[in-house]
Design a protein around this motif. Sequence first.
Motif, PDB file in Angstrom:
ATOM      1  N   THR A   1      37.509  50.921  32.985  1.00 22.12           N
ATOM      2  CA  THR A   1      38.347  49.735  32.947  1.00 22.12           C
ATOM      3  C   THR A   1      37.997  48.899  34.166  1.00 22.12           C
ATOM      4  OG1 THR A   1      40.141  50.877  31.817  1.00 22.12           O
ATOM      5  CG2 THR A   1      40.701  48.846  32.952  1.00 22.12           C
ATOM      6  N   VAL A   2      37.541  47.678  33.926  1.00 18.86           N
ATOM      7  CA  VAL A   2      36.934  46.848  34.965  1.00 18.86           C
ATOM      8  C   VAL A   2      37.788  45.614  35.220  1.00 18.86           C
ATOM      9  CG1 VAL A   2      34.826  45.647  35.683  1.00 18.86           C
ATOM     10  CG2 VAL A   2      34.676  47.601  34.124  1.00 18.86           C
ATOM     11  N   LEU A   3      37.941  45.268  36.487  1.00 23.44           N
ATOM     12  CA  LEU A   3      38.503  43.981  36.868  1.00 23.44           C
ATOM     13  C   LEU A   3      37.395  43.132  37.470  1.00 23.44           C
ATOM     14  CD1 LEU A   3      40.740  41.897  37.523  1.00 23.44           C
ATOM     15  CD2 LEU A   3      41.073  43.117  39.688  1.00 23.44           C
ATOM     16  N   VAL A   4      37.174  41.952  36.902  1.00 19.50           N
ATOM     17  CA  VAL A   4      36.224  40.982  37.444  1.00 19.50           C
ATOM     18  C   VAL A   4      37.019  39.811  37.986  1.00 19.50           C
ATOM     19  CG1 VAL A   4      34.231  39.511  36.984  1.00 19.50           C
ATOM     20  CG2 VAL A   4      34.499  41.656  35.717  1.00 19.50           C
ATOM     21  N   THR A   5      36.869  39.506  39.267  1.00 18.22           N
ATOM     22  CA  THR A   5      37.554  38.339  39.817  1.00 18.22           C
ATOM     23  C   THR A   5      36.696  37.095  39.608  1.00 18.22           C
ATOM     24  OG1 THR A   5      36.633  38.514  42.066  1.00 18.22           O
ATOM     25  CG2 THR A   5      38.591  39.835  41.574  1.00 18.22           C
TER      26      THR A   5
ATOM     27  N   LEU B   1      38.731  41.622  50.984  1.00 20.99           N
ATOM     28  CA  LEU B   1      39.416  42.753  51.606  1.00 20.99           C
ATOM     29  C   LEU B   1      40.797  42.962  51.000  1.00 20.99           C
ATOM     30  CD1 LEU B   1      39.634  44.965  53.738  1.00 20.99           C
ATOM     31  CD2 LEU B   1      40.332  43.205  55.388  1.00 20.99           C
ATOM     32  N   SER B   2      41.518  41.884  50.761  1.00 22.56           N
ATOM     33  CA  SER B   2      42.852  41.986  50.170  1.00 22.56           C
ATOM     34  C   SER B   2      42.808  42.656  48.800  1.00 22.56           C
ATOM     35  CB  SER B   2      43.473  40.590  50.059  1.00 22.56           C
ATOM     36  OG  SER B   2      44.732  40.630  49.429  1.00 22.56           O
ATOM     37  N   VAL B   3      41.843  42.249  47.981  1.00 24.38           N
ATOM     38  CA  VAL B   3      41.720  42.839  46.641  1.00 24.38           C
ATOM     39  C   VAL B   3      41.351  44.318  46.734  1.00 24.38           C
ATOM     40  CG1 VAL B   3      40.500  42.731  44.438  1.00 24.38           C
ATOM     41  CG2 VAL B   3      41.146  40.618  45.594  1.00 24.38           C
ATOM     42  N   VAL B   4      40.430  44.655  47.612  1.00 28.33           N
ATOM     43  CA  VAL B   4      40.033  46.063  47.770  1.00 28.33           C
ATOM     44  C   VAL B   4      41.215  46.904  48.241  1.00 28.33           C
ATOM     45  CG1 VAL B   4      38.605  47.651  49.114  1.00 28.33           C
ATOM     46  CG2 VAL B   4      37.595  45.572  48.157  1.00 28.33           C
ATOM     47  N   ARG B   5      41.964  46.415  49.211  1.00 29.68           N
ATOM     48  CA  ARG B   5      43.107  47.181  49.726  1.00 29.68           C
ATOM     49  C   ARG B   5      44.146  47.434  48.636  1.00 29.68           C
ATOM     50  NH1 ARG B   5      44.044  46.616  55.698  1.00 29.68           N
ATOM     51  NH2 ARG B   5      46.262  46.517  55.215  1.00 29.68           N
ATOM     52  N   SER B   6      44.284  46.480  47.709  1.00 36.23           N
ATOM     53  CA  SER B   6      45.278  46.632  46.646  1.00 36.23           C
ATOM     54  C   SER B   6      44.792  47.514  45.501  1.00 36.23           C
ATOM     55  CB  SER B   6      45.672  45.253  46.099  1.00 36.23           C
ATOM     56  OG  SER B   6      46.440  44.536  47.037  1.00 36.23           O
ATOM     57  N   PHE B   7      43.492  47.483  45.225  1.00 30.51           N
ATOM     58  CA  PHE B   7      42.996  48.186  44.041  1.00 30.51           C
ATOM     59  C   PHE B   7      42.323  49.529  44.341  1.00 30.51           C
ATOM     60  CE2 PHE B   7      43.797  44.129  42.130  1.00 30.51           C
ATOM     61  CZ  PHE B   7      44.115  44.437  40.815  1.00 30.51           C
ATOM     62  N   ALA B   8      41.900  49.777  45.577  1.00 30.95           N
ATOM     63  CA  ALA B   8      41.265  51.062  45.886  1.00 30.95           C
ATOM     64  C   ALA B   8      42.183  52.248  45.591  1.00 30.95           C
ATOM     65  CB  ALA B   8      40.791  51.090  47.341  1.00 30.95           C
ATOM     66  N   PRO B   9      43.482  52.185  45.933  1.00 36.16           N
ATOM     67  CA  PRO B   9      44.355  53.315  45.578  1.00 36.16           C
ATOM     68  C   PRO B   9      44.423  53.553  44.073  1.00 36.16           C
ATOM     69  CG  PRO B   9      45.401  51.933  47.237  1.00 36.16           C
ATOM     70  CD  PRO B   9      44.198  51.180  46.745  1.00 36.16           C
ATOM     71  N   GLN B  10      44.387  52.487  43.311  1.00 35.14           N
ATOM     72  CA  GLN B  10      44.412  52.592  41.854  1.00 35.14           C
ATOM     73  C   GLN B  10      43.148  53.272  41.330  1.00 35.14           C
ATOM     74  OE1 GLN B  10      44.499  49.212  38.339  1.00 35.14           O
ATOM     75  NE2 GLN B  10      45.795  48.871  40.115  1.00 35.14           N
ATOM     76  N   ILE B  11      42.002  52.894  41.906  1.00 33.03           N
ATOM     77  CA  ILE B  11      40.734  53.504  41.489  1.00 33.03           C
ATOM     78  C   ILE B  11      40.716  54.982  41.862  1.00 33.03           C
ATOM     79  CG2 ILE B  11      38.232  53.448  41.774  1.00 33.03           C
ATOM     80  CD1 ILE B  11      38.510  50.429  42.372  1.00 33.03           C
TER      81      ILE B  11
ATOM     82  N   ILE C   1      35.022  44.391  40.489  1.00 34.57           N
ATOM     83  CA  ILE C   1      33.908  43.512  40.845  1.00 34.57           C
ATOM     84  C   ILE C   1      34.476  42.281  41.537  1.00 34.57           C
ATOM     85  CG2 ILE C   1      31.947  42.166  40.036  1.00 34.57           C
ATOM     86  CD1 ILE C   1      31.625  44.045  37.722  1.00 34.57           C
ATOM     87  N   ASN C   2      34.196  42.181  42.833  1.00 35.85           N
ATOM     88  CA  ASN C   2      34.658  41.053  43.640  1.00 35.85           C
ATOM     89  C   ASN C   2      33.641  39.921  43.544  1.00 35.85           C
ATOM     90  OD1 ASN C   2      37.169  42.002  44.911  1.00 35.85           O
ATOM     91  ND2 ASN C   2      35.851  43.583  45.790  1.00 35.85           N
ATOM     92  N   ASN C   3      33.864  39.064  42.565  1.00 38.82           N
ATOM     93  CA  ASN C   3      32.946  37.967  42.298  1.00 38.82           C
ATOM     94  C   ASN C   3      33.483  36.614  42.757  1.00 38.82           C
ATOM     95  OD1 ASN C   3      30.814  36.394  40.619  1.00 38.82           O
ATOM     96  ND2 ASN C   3      32.774  35.738  39.762  1.00 38.82           N
ATOM     97  N   ALA C   4      34.797  36.438  42.818  1.00 43.01           N
ATOM     98  CA  ALA C   4      35.379  35.134  43.136  1.00 43.01           C
ATOM     99  C   ALA C   4      34.857  34.606  44.469  1.00 43.01           C
ATOM    100  CB  ALA C   4      36.900  35.236  43.169  1.00 43.01           C
ATOM    101  N   GLY C   5      34.470  33.349  44.483  1.00 44.90           N
ATOM    102  CA  GLY C   5      33.952  32.763  45.707  1.00 44.90           C
ATOM    103  C   GLY C   5      33.892  31.256  45.622  1.00 44.90           C
ATOM    104  N   ILE C   6      33.611  30.622  46.754  1.00 43.86           N
ATOM    105  CA  ILE C   6      33.489  29.167  46.821  1.00 43.86           C
ATOM    106  C   ILE C   6      32.343  28.814  47.746  1.00 43.86           C
ATOM    107  CG2 ILE C   6      35.936  28.720  46.413  1.00 43.86           C
ATOM    108  CD1 ILE C   6      36.139  28.227  49.494  1.00 43.86           C
ATOM    109  N   SER C   7      31.908  27.561  47.686  1.00 42.78           N
ATOM    110  CA  SER C   7      30.997  27.015  48.687  1.00 42.78           C
ATOM    111  C   SER C   7      31.433  25.594  48.983  1.00 42.78           C
ATOM    112  CB  SER C   7      29.550  27.030  48.181  1.00 42.78           C
ATOM    113  OG  SER C   7      28.685  26.453  49.155  1.00 42.78           O
ATOM    114  N   THR C   8      31.851  25.355  50.218  1.00 43.52           N
ATOM    115  CA  THR C   8      32.319  24.035  50.606  1.00 43.52           C
ATOM    116  C   THR C   8      31.191  23.161  51.140  1.00 43.52           C
ATOM    117  OG1 THR C   8      32.855  24.757  52.858  1.00 43.52           O
ATOM    118  CG2 THR C   8      34.595  24.966  51.184  1.00 43.52           C
TER     119      THR C   8
END
Length: 232
Positions: free
Chosen positions: A7-11, A105-115, A74-81
Amino acid sequence: MDLSTSTVLVTGANRGLGRALAAELLDRGATVYAGARNPDQVNLPGVRPIALDITDPASVAAAAKATGDVTVLINNAGISTGTDLLAVDLDNVRLEMDTHYFGTLSVVRSFAPQIEAGGGGAILNILSALSWYSFPGVGAYCAAKSAQWSLTNALRVQLADQGIRVAGLHVGYMDTDMAVGATAPKTAPADVARLAADGIAEGVYEIVVDDISREVQAGLAAGVTALYPQLP
């Protein structure tokens, strides 16, 4: 690992590489959560759209609570200003760092326990050849991606004992909105997504998908003047 049972989360899954990643993983049989700030913009049949703004801790926490069964992140969300580090105020510089470094980092801290609770799995951070090389004109992006690479290295060591394999993907120019002004050859997002999925399945720590990234990676060992020959 077997992606067909994952089960995958793609940001950032509403367009570009994120959408291509979600489509590739669906094709491999995975259950896919497609994270986006506006989930109504997710138009890929078969995925589970989920509201997720990685720069908003409350949004990240809500997404983690709404899932519960993620085994691959998968931490894909990003921007370029397009920000020069010296030419403008610091707001855009902070935005880049808040997105690529603190957001990831925020996403990893929230989802690592779940994984970990699901028996372990994988995290893939979408990086860049500019994790290793800096163009002054987009210095804010390069600095943020470099920080995200360092974050990836720290997390892969720290999370290994929890059964979580952390990888980074480096790519140069892709045919996405972010590189619309670039005239250099661009890799199709679908090709990057395929290589990313292969790397996750094979347990690769560093997925280097194009010649630009491979050349920059090789140049790191040659030192500063090799990477930046214009220096006096």
